[in-house]
Write an enzyme that holds these catalytic residues in place. Structure first.
Site: not given
Ligand code: ZN
Length: 184
Positions: A49, A54, A102-103, A144-145, A148
């Site tokens: 995702g 991000q 996480c990226l 999670h997304e 953000h």
């Protein structure tokens, strides 16, 4: 289509609250190109995702999911889904712990407790209102997304930082066996 640069923890954009997208702007070339680029970027870095902050864009847009035959297939295939102005309207009381990466926190993994199911409402990329009931892995990715979009990252949700691990140590000490593998 482009691969976008992914903001790393410490960049202020990851700690800002993202802004909603006006529904009549969803069809605009800027937003549609951003969505395409987010999907490309997520796939390039094998993410499950990605949220717009991000990629340095403080707007309420997330893309989640992965293509069939990806390394996530054991979680069941989740088709690529785009959600604009997503809101979680229901969290299951039942929760479970699992590993997250996480990226934007390259090479760090930790255990996070999340609801096993959530209901999410928002708009799809055509500007239609949608409601999704997500369970298991996809419920975790949605939570999670959407975090953000509120300036939160997964380590903020960890009840015990002791599990926080660099990916090399994570593999070395065998935690992989008990969990799935993904970065969002
Ligand atoms: Zn993330």
């Amino acid at each position: 289509m482009s691969i976008l640069k992914v903001a790393q923890l410490g960049h202020p954009v990851l700690r800002k609250k993202a802004e909603p997208v006006a529904p009549d702007k969803i069809g605009s070339p800027e937003i549609q190109t951003l969505i395409d680029d987010m999907i490309d970027t997520k796939n390039e870095y094998s993410g499950a995702g990605l949220a717009a902050p991000q990629v340095h864009v403080p707007l309420n847009i997330i893309v989640i999911g992965m293509e069939a035959n990806s390394r996530y297939s054991r979680n069941g295939d989740i088709l690529i889904e785009v959600m604009i102005n997503p809101k979680i309207t229901d969290f299951s009381e039942e929760m479970e712990e699992d590993w997250e990466g996480c990226l934007s926190l390259t090479d760090l993994w930790g255990v996070v407790k999340r609801s096993v199911a959530v209901t999410v409402t928002g708009f799809d990329r055509k500007g239609e209102e949608v409601e999704v009931r997500a369970e298991g892995f996809s419920a975790r990715v949605f939570q999670h997304e959407i975090d953000h979009l509120h300036g939160k990252v997964f380590i903020d949700r960890m009840s015990d930082l002791k599990s926080l691990s660099f990916v090399r140590e994570y593999y070395k000490y065998g935690r992989r066996q008990e969990s799935e593998e993904y970065e969002v």
